[in-house]
Design an enzyme around this catalytic site. Structure first.
Site, mmCIF file in Angstrom:
data_model
loop_
_atom_site.group_PDB
_atom_site.id
_atom_site.type_symbol
_atom_site.label_atom_id
_atom_site.label_comp_id
_atom_site.label_asym_id
_atom_site.label_seq_id
_atom_site.Cartn_x
_atom_site.Cartn_y
_atom_site.Cartn_z
ATOM 1 N N LYS A 1 -4.549 6.470 15.231
ATOM 2 C CA LYS A 1 -5.490 7.161 14.345
ATOM 3 C C LYS A 1 -6.742 7.454 15.163
ATOM 4 O O LYS A 1 -7.503 6.529 15.487
ATOM 5 C CB LYS A 1 -5.876 6.246 13.182
ATOM 6 C CG LYS A 1 -4.765 5.943 12.181
ATOM 7 C CD LYS A 1 -5.240 4.849 11.228
ATOM 8 C CE LYS A 1 -4.384 4.771 9.975
ATOM 9 N NZ LYS A 1 -4.734 3.574 9.164
ATOM 10 N N ARG B 1 -5.586 9.433 7.603
ATOM 11 C CA ARG B 1 -6.281 8.398 6.843
ATOM 12 C C ARG B 1 -6.116 8.680 5.350
ATOM 13 O O ARG B 1 -5.696 9.761 4.960
ATOM 14 C CB ARG B 1 -7.784 8.365 7.188
ATOM 15 C CG ARG B 1 -8.132 8.151 8.634
ATOM 16 C CD ARG B 1 -7.465 6.943 9.266
ATOM 17 N NE ARG B 1 -7.667 5.687 8.577
ATOM 18 C CZ ARG B 1 -8.364 4.655 9.045
ATOM 19 N NH1 ARG B 1 -8.940 4.743 10.220
ATOM 20 N NH2 ARG B 1 -8.466 3.516 8.366
ATOM 21 N N SER B 2 -6.530 7.720 4.527
ATOM 22 C CA SER B 2 -6.423 7.962 3.086
ATOM 23 C C SER B 2 -7.455 8.991 2.620
ATOM 24 O O SER B 2 -7.214 9.735 1.674
ATOM 25 C CB SER B 2 -6.563 6.655 2.312
ATOM 26 O OG SER B 2 -7.691 5.932 2.742
ATOM 27 N N LYS C 1 2.666 10.194 10.197
ATOM 28 C CA LYS C 1 2.427 9.675 8.845
ATOM 29 C C LYS C 1 1.185 10.371 8.287
ATOM 30 O O LYS C 1 0.124 10.316 8.904
ATOM 31 C CB LYS C 1 2.205 8.166 8.964
ATOM 32 C CG LYS C 1 1.829 7.464 7.687
ATOM 33 C CD LYS C 1 1.520 5.996 7.953
ATOM 34 C CE LYS C 1 0.870 5.390 6.726
ATOM 35 N NZ LYS C 1 0.354 4.039 6.948
ATOM 36 N N ASP D 1 4.125 0.186 4.245
ATOM 37 C CA ASP D 1 2.867 -0.300 4.814
ATOM 38 C C ASP D 1 2.366 -1.391 3.876
ATOM 39 O O ASP D 1 1.909 -1.104 2.764
ATOM 40 C CB ASP D 1 1.831 0.828 4.945
ATOM 41 C CG ASP D 1 0.533 0.337 5.601
ATOM 42 O OD1 ASP D 1 0.458 -0.862 5.936
ATOM 43 O OD2 ASP D 1 -0.391 1.159 5.785
ATOM 44 N N GLN E 1 0.807 -1.229 0.000
ATOM 45 C CA GLN E 1 0.000 0.000 0.000
ATOM 46 C C GLN E 1 0.840 1.279 0.000
ATOM 47 O O GLN E 1 0.519 2.230 -0.720
ATOM 48 C CB GLN E 1 -0.923 -0.007 1.208
ATOM 49 C CG GLN E 1 -1.901 1.142 1.236
ATOM 50 C CD GLN E 1 -2.802 1.064 2.441
ATOM 51 O OE1 GLN E 1 -3.731 0.268 2.488
ATOM 52 N NE2 GLN E 1 -2.515 1.871 3.441
ATOM 53 N N GLU F 1 -3.365 9.131 -1.738
ATOM 54 C CA GLU F 1 -2.696 9.993 -0.756
ATOM 55 C C GLU F 1 -1.638 10.868 -1.403
ATOM 56 O O GLU F 1 -0.795 11.441 -0.719
ATOM 57 C CB GLU F 1 -2.081 9.146 0.357
ATOM 58 C CG GLU F 1 -3.120 8.347 1.106
ATOM 59 C CD GLU F 1 -2.566 7.654 2.340
ATOM 60 O OE1 GLU F 1 -1.405 7.894 2.704
ATOM 61 O OE2 GLU F 1 -3.309 6.869 2.937
HETATM 62 C C1 2PG Z 1 -3.135 3.138 6.473
HETATM 63 C C2 2PG Z 1 -3.986 4.332 6.082
HETATM 64 C C3 2PG Z 1 -3.169 5.527 5.719
HETATM 65 P P1 2PG Z 1 -6.437 4.035 5.326
HETATM 66 O O1 2PG Z 1 -3.411 2.004 6.097
HETATM 67 O O2 2PG Z 1 -2.200 3.312 7.238
HETATM 68 O O3 2PG Z 1 -2.192 5.211 4.742
HETATM 69 O O4 2PG Z 1 -4.868 3.991 5.056
HETATM 70 O O5 2PG Z 1 -6.752 5.371 5.864
HETATM 71 O O6 2PG Z 1 -7.081 3.753 3.994
HETATM 72 O O7 2PG Z 1 -6.701 2.943 6.323
HETATM 73 MG MG MG Z 2 -1.809 1.077 7.440
#
Ligand code: 2PG
Ligand code: MG
Length: 420
Positions: A328, A357-358, A379, A235, A156, A198
């Site tokens: 998060k 988040r994405s 991040k 990641d 990812q 992102e």
């Molecule tokens: C992750 C996040 C940010 P998502 O996996 O760490 O890159 O992605 O917000 O889609 O969970």
């Molecule tokens: Mg992640």
């Protein structure tokens, strides 16, 4: 002491053009409005099954303007713990699915902003009190894949960590160079398909490992020494790859057992300057996560994202899995629960990274949380698109405000200067 005079919710839009919740909290002494705070809920695409649940945005906004407003009117805005407890009780579910995690996180964060504004302080300073602080070390995405680029690559995030930089602003200067060099390399080979969710380059690689080699090449092209100045964080978001007990790498048309996945990652650790690997195994693959941490946990950060979902309880029950936790706020729902997870990580000797988040917006709360709480890593996604740049730029403003009065920037303490 300021009291909550009003709470307002509204429907706004995120970086993917999807609706989300904004909350605004107005506070005053007596009946006169004195200050206000605002926050917007972000949204994930590769989510852990244990995350607090978002609900329909119109419904969530109704809750903010209705029951949540009613419950919080006249509450002391400085008492974040009591506010969050009230929200948790009002919701009454284990996954915040009645009021909606999107409603709860927006209100919880907006209260913190309002409290800081009433105290006439920026949020980071309000949270830090008199404690000295430092800017966090960024992990910045260079290539985006997985659920953020329709599986262009299986991994990812391929991220850059400027381990040799002496300050936050220097890390951003270096990142700008590497990001550009990485894009130029892809364009030259006709492998550039755009930017992912992102803001990282959307690559057309032939294998997942090609991304590692390319990133090392981009670091060199930009004039830095891989492994000494700049390193790599990944990641894997492996929950997305697991089907039928095997990890599927669609790009390479093969699937791996957990043992084969571990062997591949250990080989990468030998061959490339990797300092951090997030979700290397799926959220429920406890045995594999423990085995990998045993094998590599003394060399590299092993970060639990889907694996811990910012849950203090899950972190306390880790039993040797991972050595770092991603924080998060919307994954758990309230500011107090996020703080509890950060406090537990320190107690247990885990490292921590505050993460966006994405699906993001102009909201910069997470930068203030990282600085104010003293979380040494951050991040945010890549180095393009304004929902990302707003956060990096906020970090620059805080760095400037701190002037010479900050703690030592933690990059070298965390990652040392490694040999290439
Ligand atoms: C992750 C996040 C940010 P998502 O996996 O760490 O890159 O992605 O917000 O889609 O969970
Ligand atoms: Mg992640």
């Amino acid at each position: 002491m300021a009291k909550i005079l009003n709470v307002r919710g509204r429907r706004v839009w995120d970086s993917r053009g999807r609706a989300t919740v904004e909350a605004e909290v107005i506070v005053g002494r007596g009946a006169t409005p004195l200050a206000s705070g605002r926050a917007i809920a972000p949204a994930g695409a590769s989510t852990g099954s244990g995350e607090a649940k978002n609900i329909d945005v119109r419904k969530a906004v109704e809750h903010v303007n209705g029951v949540m407003r009613k419950a919080l009117l006249t509450a002391r805005v400085e008492d974040q713990a009591a506010i969050d407890r009230k929200l948790i009780e009002l919701d009454g579910t284990r996954d915040k699915s009645r009021l909606g995690a999107n409603a709860i996180v927006a209100v919880s964060l907006a209260c913190a902003h309002a409290a800081a504004a009433a105290a006439k302080k920026p949020l980071w300073r309000y949270l830090a009190g008199n404690k000295p602080v430092a800017l966090p070390v960024p992990q910045i995405q260079i290539y985006g894949g997985g659920a953020h680029a329709r599986g262009s690559v299986d991994l990812q995030d391929y991220m850059l960590v400027c381990i040799g930089a002496g300050s936050f602003s220097e890390a951003l200067e270096w990142t700008a160079e590497v990001y550009r060099a990485a894009g130029a390399r892809l364009a030259k080979r006709n492998r550039l398909a755009g930017v992912a969710d992102e803001g990282g380059w959307w690559p057309a690689f032939k294998s997942n490992e090609e991304g590692l080699a390319e990133l090392v090449g981009a670091i060199s092209d930009a004039g830095f020494e891989p492994g000494r100045d700049c390193a790599i964080a990944l990641d894997v978001a492996a929950t997305q790859l697991l089907r039928g007990g095997r990890y599927h790498l669609s790009l390479e048309n093969r699937s791996l057992s957990a043992e084969q996945m571990q062997a591949m990652l250990l080989r990468w650790l030998e061959a490339y300057p990797i300092v951090s690997i997030e979700d290397p195994f799926a959220e429920n693959d406890v045995a594999a996560m423990k085995a990998f941490t045993k094998a590599a946990g003394d060399k590299v950060q092993i970060v639990g994202d889907d694996y811990f979902v910012t849950s203090e309880q899950k972190l306390r029950a880790a039993g040797g899995a991972c050595n770092t936790v991603l924080l998060k706020p919307n994954q758990v729902g309230t500011l107090s629960e996020t703080l509890a997870c950060w406090n537990a990580s320190r107690e247990l000797g885990y490292r921590a990274i505050v993460s966006a988040r994405s699906g993001e917006t102009e909201d910069v709360s997470i930068v203030h949380l990282a600085v104010g709480w003293g979380v040494p890593q951050l991040k945010v996604g890549s180095f393009s698109r304004s929902e990302r740049m707003a956060k990096w730029n906020e970090g620059l403003r805080i760095e400037e405000a701190l002037g010479g009065k900050q703690l030592i920037y933690p990059a070298r303490r965390l990652f040392g200067r490694r040999k290439s």
